[in-house]
Motif scaffolding. Structure first.
Motif, PDB file in Angstrom:
ATOM      1  N   ARG A 158      16.129  63.525  -0.756  1.00  0.00           N
ATOM      2  CA  ARG A 158      16.248  64.656  -1.676  1.00  0.00           C
ATOM      3  C   ARG A 158      15.578  64.380  -3.015  1.00  0.00           C
ATOM      4  NH1 ARG A 158      21.808  65.945   0.190  1.00  0.00           N
ATOM      5  NH2 ARG A 158      22.666  64.773  -1.561  1.00  0.00           N
ATOM      6  N   HIS A 159      15.375  63.114  -3.349  1.00  0.00           N
ATOM      7  CA  HIS A 159      14.926  62.770  -4.699  1.00  0.00           C
ATOM      8  C   HIS A 159      13.550  62.100  -4.727  1.00  0.00           C
ATOM      9  CE1 HIS A 159      18.853  63.966  -6.038  1.00  0.00           C
ATOM     10  NE2 HIS A 159      19.395  63.178  -5.132  1.00  0.00           N
ATOM     11  N   GLY A 160      12.838  62.187  -3.632  1.00  0.00           N
ATOM     12  CA  GLY A 160      11.489  61.645  -3.587  1.00  0.00           C
ATOM     13  C   GLY A 160      10.957  61.701  -2.170  1.00  0.00           C
ATOM     14  N   ASN A 161       9.670  61.431  -2.018  1.00  0.00           N
ATOM     15  CA  ASN A 161       9.036  61.400  -0.699  1.00  0.00           C
ATOM     16  C   ASN A 161       8.713  59.970  -0.316  1.00  0.00           C
ATOM     17  OD1 ASN A 161       9.143  64.156  -0.520  1.00  0.00           O
ATOM     18  ND2 ASN A 161       6.941  64.497  -0.825  1.00  0.00           N
ATOM     19  N   LEU A 162       9.154  59.590   0.877  1.00  0.00           N
ATOM     20  CA  LEU A 162       8.710  58.335   1.465  1.00  0.00           C
ATOM     21  C   LEU A 162       7.335  58.552   2.075  1.00  0.00           C
ATOM     22  CD1 LEU A 162      12.007  57.328   3.235  1.00  0.00           C
ATOM     23  CD2 LEU A 162      10.822  55.876   1.578  1.00  0.00           C
ATOM     24  N   LEU A 163       6.424  57.639   1.801  1.00  0.00           N
ATOM     25  CA  LEU A 163       5.088  57.688   2.395  1.00  0.00           C
ATOM     26  C   LEU A 163       4.856  56.371   3.105  1.00  0.00           C
ATOM     27  CD1 LEU A 163       1.835  56.921   2.142  1.00  0.00           C
ATOM     28  CD2 LEU A 163       2.470  59.207   2.863  1.00  0.00           C
ATOM     29  N   TYR A 164       4.730  56.435   4.420  1.00  0.00           N
ATOM     30  CA  TYR A 164       4.456  55.233   5.215  1.00  0.00           C
ATOM     31  C   TYR A 164       2.992  55.210   5.604  1.00  0.00           C
ATOM     32  CZ  TYR A 164       9.506  54.701   5.953  1.00  0.00           C
ATOM     33  OH  TYR A 164      10.856  54.530   5.777  1.00  0.00           O
ATOM     34  N   PHE A 165       2.385  54.046   5.457  1.00  0.00           N
ATOM     35  CA  PHE A 165       1.094  53.790   6.076  1.00  0.00           C
ATOM     36  C   PHE A 165       1.350  52.877   7.256  1.00  0.00           C
ATOM     37  CE2 PHE A 165      -2.433  50.686   6.505  1.00  0.00           C
ATOM     38  CZ  PHE A 165      -3.377  51.545   7.024  1.00  0.00           C
ATOM     39  N   LEU A 166       1.135  53.405   8.468  1.00  0.00           N
ATOM     40  CA  LEU A 166       1.286  52.619   9.682  1.00  0.00           C
ATOM     41  C   LEU A 166      -0.088  52.125  10.086  1.00  0.00           C
ATOM     42  CD1 LEU A 166       3.837  54.846  11.655  1.00  0.00           C
ATOM     43  CD2 LEU A 166       4.290  52.955  10.076  1.00  0.00           C
ATOM     44  N   TRP A 167      -0.270  50.830   9.977  1.00  0.00           N
ATOM     45  CA  TRP A 167      -1.554  50.203  10.270  1.00  0.00           C
ATOM     46  C   TRP A 167      -2.053  50.642  11.650  1.00  0.00           C
ATOM     47  CZ3 TRP A 167      -5.356  47.232   8.284  1.00  0.00           C
ATOM     48  CH2 TRP A 167      -6.168  46.525   9.174  1.00  0.00           C
ATOM     49  N   PRO A 168      -3.356  50.946  11.783  1.00  0.00           N
ATOM     50  CA  PRO A 168      -4.375  50.895  10.741  1.00  0.00           C
ATOM     51  C   PRO A 168      -4.787  52.257  10.177  1.00  0.00           C
ATOM     52  CG  PRO A 168      -5.437  50.878  12.876  1.00  0.00           C
ATOM     53  CD  PRO A 168      -3.965  50.995  13.134  1.00  0.00           C
ATOM     54  N   ASN A 169      -4.201  53.395  10.685  1.00  0.00           N
ATOM     55  CA  ASN A 169      -4.785  54.682  10.267  1.00  0.00           C
ATOM     56  C   ASN A 169      -3.824  55.869  10.285  1.00  0.00           C
ATOM     57  OD1 ASN A 169      -4.618  54.857  13.107  1.00  0.00           O
ATOM     58  ND2 ASN A 169      -6.389  56.189  13.237  1.00  0.00           N
ATOM     59  N   THR A 170      -2.510  55.634  10.309  1.00  0.00           N
ATOM     60  CA  THR A 170      -1.569  56.749  10.353  1.00  0.00           C
ATOM     61  C   THR A 170      -0.736  56.789   9.085  1.00  0.00           C
ATOM     62  OG1 THR A 170      -1.444  56.857  12.767  1.00  0.00           O
ATOM     63  CG2 THR A 170       0.436  57.715  11.549  1.00  0.00           C
ATOM     64  N   LEU A 171      -0.589  57.983   8.517  1.00  0.00           N
ATOM     65  CA  LEU A 171       0.193  58.213   7.312  1.00  0.00           C
ATOM     66  C   LEU A 171       1.343  59.146   7.658  1.00  0.00           C
ATOM     67  CD1 LEU A 171      -3.061  58.765   5.429  1.00  0.00           C
ATOM     68  CD2 LEU A 171      -1.430  57.051   4.636  1.00  0.00           C
ATOM     69  N   VAL A 172       2.533  58.785   7.218  1.00  0.00           N
ATOM     70  CA  VAL A 172       3.731  59.547   7.552  1.00  0.00           C
ATOM     71  C   VAL A 172       4.454  59.893   6.251  1.00  0.00           C
ATOM     72  CG1 VAL A 172       5.858  59.609   8.887  1.00  0.00           C
ATOM     73  CG2 VAL A 172       3.917  58.250   9.703  1.00  0.00           C
ATOM     74  N   LEU A 173       4.560  61.186   5.969  1.00  0.00           N
ATOM     75  CA  LEU A 173       5.210  61.676   4.755  1.00  0.00           C
ATOM     76  C   LEU A 173       6.580  62.215   5.141  1.00  0.00           C
ATOM     77  CD1 LEU A 173       4.798  62.227   1.693  1.00  0.00           C
ATOM     78  CD2 LEU A 173       4.014  64.518   2.343  1.00  0.00           C
ATOM     79  N   VAL A 174       7.624  61.559   4.636  1.00  0.00           N
ATOM     80  CA  VAL A 174       8.991  61.933   4.973  1.00  0.00           C
ATOM     81  C   VAL A 174       9.544  62.808   3.863  1.00  0.00           C
ATOM     82  CG1 VAL A 174      11.290  61.073   5.538  1.00  0.00           C
ATOM     83  CG2 VAL A 174       9.263  59.777   6.243  1.00  0.00           C
ATOM     84  N   GLU A 175       9.740  64.080   4.158  1.00  0.00           N
ATOM     85  CA  GLU A 175      10.250  65.046   3.195  1.00  0.00           C
ATOM     86  C   GLU A 175      11.726  65.342   3.495  1.00  0.00           C
ATOM     87  OE1 GLU A 175       7.502  67.903   1.608  1.00  0.00           O
ATOM     88  OE2 GLU A 175       6.105  67.495   3.248  1.00  0.00           O
ATOM     89  N   PRO A 176      12.402  66.125   2.670  1.00  0.00           N
ATOM     90  CA  PRO A 176      13.848  66.286   2.847  1.00  0.00           C
ATOM     91  C   PRO A 176      14.272  66.769   4.228  1.00  0.00           C
ATOM     92  CG  PRO A 176      13.218  67.057   0.678  1.00  0.00           C
ATOM     93  CD  PRO A 176      11.931  66.747   1.399  1.00  0.00           C
ATOM     94  N   ASP A 177      13.539  67.710   4.824  1.00  0.00           N
ATOM     95  CA  ASP A 177      13.994  68.276   6.088  1.00  0.00           C
ATOM     96  C   ASP A 177      12.918  68.328   7.166  1.00  0.00           C
ATOM     97  OD1 ASP A 177      12.428  70.204   4.933  1.00  0.00           O
ATOM     98  OD2 ASP A 177      14.036  71.680   4.668  1.00  0.00           O
ATOM     99  N   HIS A 178      11.820  67.620   6.970  1.00  0.00           N
ATOM    100  CA  HIS A 178      10.791  67.529   7.987  1.00  0.00           C
ATOM    101  C   HIS A 178       9.907  66.331   7.676  1.00  0.00           C
ATOM    102  CE1 HIS A 178       8.998  69.952   4.758  1.00  0.00           C
ATOM    103  NE2 HIS A 178       7.818  69.544   5.174  1.00  0.00           N
ATOM    104  N   ILE A 179       9.038  65.996   8.627  1.00  0.00           N
ATOM    105  CA  ILE A 179       8.188  64.803   8.496  1.00  0.00           C
ATOM    106  C   ILE A 179       6.770  65.182   8.901  1.00  0.00           C
ATOM    107  CG2 ILE A 179       7.793  62.450   9.311  1.00  0.00           C
ATOM    108  CD1 ILE A 179      10.768  62.142   9.692  1.00  0.00           C
ATOM    109  N   ASP A 180       5.801  64.775   8.091  1.00  0.00           N
ATOM    110  CA  ASP A 180       4.395  65.108   8.330  1.00  0.00           C
ATOM    111  C   ASP A 180       3.617  63.865   8.733  1.00  0.00           C
ATOM    112  OD1 ASP A 180       4.602  67.900   7.354  1.00  0.00           O
ATOM    113  OD2 ASP A 180       4.992  66.929   5.429  1.00  0.00           O
ATOM    114  N   PHE A 181       2.860  63.973   9.811  1.00  0.00           N
ATOM    115  CA  PHE A 181       2.015  62.889  10.296  1.00  0.00           C
ATOM    116  C   PHE A 181       0.550  63.252  10.091  1.00  0.00           C
ATOM    117  CE2 PHE A 181       5.873  61.707  12.312  1.00  0.00           C
ATOM    118  CZ  PHE A 181       5.761  60.383  12.742  1.00  0.00           C
ATOM    119  N   SER A 182      -0.227  62.290   9.612  1.00  0.00           N
ATOM    120  CA  SER A 182      -1.685  62.450   9.500  1.00  0.00           C
ATOM    121  C   SER A 182      -2.325  61.174  10.015  1.00  0.00           C
ATOM    122  CB  SER A 182      -2.108  62.684   8.040  1.00  0.00           C
ATOM    123  OG  SER A 182      -1.534  63.860   7.516  1.00  0.00           O
TER     124      SER A 182
END
Length: 385
Positions: A267-291
Motif C-alpha cells: 500500500r505504501h510503495g511499489n516493489l520492483l524485482y529484476f529477475l535475471w537476466p531480463n524480466t521486470l516484475v512490478l508489484v502494485e497493491p492489487d495486481h502485478i505487472d510483468f515485463s
C-alpha cells in the motif's frame, strides 16, 4: 511477502525518510557507452547469456493439456503439453532443411507437418514420418527428432532456455529469498490481463535501466506517476544476480497511525524485482505487472508485458479500474521509452565515453556487473577501486 519482512522493510524506509536520503552504496560508478552500441557485445549478451538462461516465455495457463503454443523470441520455440500435463520445449525447426515447422501461434496438439517437404513430427518431438524416406537411408533417425530445450514451470509461468542444455533447476536459479517472496504472491492462481507486445529502437539494456532507479521519476514522469512517489527514495537489495527495489510512496507516513500488525508494504510503495537476466516484475497493491525484455538487434528492444490479477474482472467497473491502471503504467513506460531514445541518440553522438551511476543508482551497477560477470569481463568502473 511474509509480514515480518514487510515490517522490517517499512522500518528501514521510515529511517530513510527521517534522514531524507535514499539507500546508497559507497561510491558512484561509470559504464562505457560502447556497451550500448557495440554489435559484438550485443551478440555475446544474446548468445552467451540470454540464450543460456531460463527466460519467462509464457504463462502456464496459456498451454492447457493437449495443446501447444509457439514463441518467436531469441529462437523459435514450440511448447507442447500432453494430456497428462507434461510440458515439453523444442526449437520450432524441422531437422531436414531448417524450416520453421509450426506457423500457428497456438492450438490443439496434432502431428506437426513441415510446410516445405512434409516431414512429420509428434507433439513429443519424435520424428513420425519422411515422405520418400528411402532417400535418407543410413541416417540415424534419432538425430532427426526435434531439438529439445529445457523448460520448467514456477510462479504460474513457463521458463525456457533458448538452446539445448541440462534440466532447469529453478530453486537454485531463484534462490531462497526470491522464492519466498514470489511464493507468497500465490501467482499460480492469477489470471492474465492486457498482454502487450512493444518494440522500440533502443538497446535492450536501456529499457531495463529505466526500471532500476527512481531518480528520474520527478522530472520524467511529471504527467503520470510523480505525484504518487516520494522523490528519489528507495530500498535496494540484490540476491545473487536478482534485484529487489522498493520505491516509496508519499502516503508512507500513514503507517505511523497504524499498529504494526496492519502494516502493508504494497500500500505504501511499489516493489520492483529484476529477475535475471531480463524480466521486470512490478508489484502494485492489487495486481502485478510483468515485463520481459528481449533484444531485437543491437539498437532494438522488444518488451512482452502482461498484468496478473487475482481474478478476472467480473463487472464493468472492475474492468475500467484495471484498464485505467494499465493506461497509467504504459503511459509512464512510453515516457521511459522516449527518454531511452534520447539517451540512445546522445551516446551515439560521442559526447562522452562513459555514463555515470550515482550512489543511489546501485541497482543499475548490479545489473551491468551481472552481465560483466557472466561474460568474464569487468567493464563497470567503481570509483575508489
Amino acid at each position: 511477502m511474509q509480514h515480518a519482512t514487510q515490517v522490517e522493510l517499512l522500518k528501514r524506509t521510515l529511517a530513510l525518510v527521517e534522514r531524507g536520503v535514499s539507500e546508497c552504496v559507497e561510491s558512484p560508478s561509470a559504464l562505457p557507452v560502447d556497451l550500448y552500441l557495440d554489435e559484438q557485445r550485443y551478440r555475446r549478451e544474446r548468445d552467451e547469456i540470454l540464450r543460456r538462461e531460463p527466460l519467462l516465455v509464457a504463462r502456464s495457463s496459456e498451454i492447457p493439456a493437449g495443446h501447444f503454443i509457439t514463441r518467436d523470441l531469441l529462437a523459435p520455440l514450440l511448447l507442447t503439453r500432453d494430456e497428462q500435463g507434461r510440458l515439453r520445449g523444442f526449437l520450432n525447426v524441422c531437422k531436414h532443411r531448417g524450416t520453421q515447422l509450426v506457423g500457428d501461434a497456438a492450438g490443439r496438439n496434432r502431428v506437426f507437418v513441415c510446410p516445405y517437404h512434409a516431414w512429420a513430427y509428434n507433439p513429443d518431438g519424435q520424428l513420425r514420418g519422411i515422405p520418400h524416406g528411402y532417400g535418407f537411408q543410413g541416417i540415424d533417425r534419432a538425430c532427426l527428432n526435434l531439438t529439445q530445450v529445457p523448460v520448467a514451470e514456477r510462479f504460474g509461468a513457463v521458463w525456457a532456455r533458448h538452446s539445448p542444455g541440462p534440466a532447469l533447476d529453478m530453486d537454485a536459479f531463484f534462490g531462497e529469498q526470491i522464492l519466498a517472496d514470489f511464493d507468497s504472491f500465490a501467482l499460480d492462481d492469477h489470471v492474465i490481463f492486457d498482454p502487450q507486445d512493444i518494440r522500440r529502437p533502443v538497446n535492450w539494456k536501456l529499457t531495463i535501466d529505466t526500471f532500476l532507479e527512481n531518480y528520474h521519476v520527478t522530472r520524467a514522469h511529471q504527467a503520470t506517476i510523480d505525484h504518487l512517489f516520494w522523490p528519489n527514495l528507495g530500498l535496494f537489495e540484490r540476491f545473487g544476480r536478482h534485484i529487489r527495489n522498493y520505491y516509496v510512496k508519499r502516503n508512507l507516513q500513514e503507517i505511523l497511525d497504524q499498529p504494526e500488525r496492519d502494516w502493508n508494504l504494497r500500500r505504501h510503495g511499489n516493489l520492483l524485482y529484476f529477475l535475471w537476466p531480463n524480466t521486470l516484475v512490478l508489484v502494485e497493491p492489487d495486481h502485478i505487472d510483468f515485463s520481459t525484455v528481449f533484444p531485437d538487434g543491437p539498437l532494438a528492444t522488444r518488451v512482452l508485458g502482461h498484468t496478473l490479477l487475482p481474478e478476472a474482472p467480473v463487472t464493468e467497473k472492475a474492468q475500467r479500474y484495471f484498464e485505467k491502471n494499465n493506461a497509467i503504467l504504459y503511459s509512464a513506460l512510453e515516457e521511459d521509452f522516449a527518454m531511452a531514445v534520447r539517451v540512445q541518440a546522445g551516446i551515439q553522438a560521442g559526447a562522452s565515453d562513459r555514463l555515470w551511476h550515482g550512489r543511489f543508482e546501485q541497482a543499475l551497477r548490479w545489473f551491468h556487473q551481472g552481465l560483466d560477470e557472466a561474460l568474464g569481463e569487468e567493464r563497470v568502473e567503481v570509483l575508489g577501486r
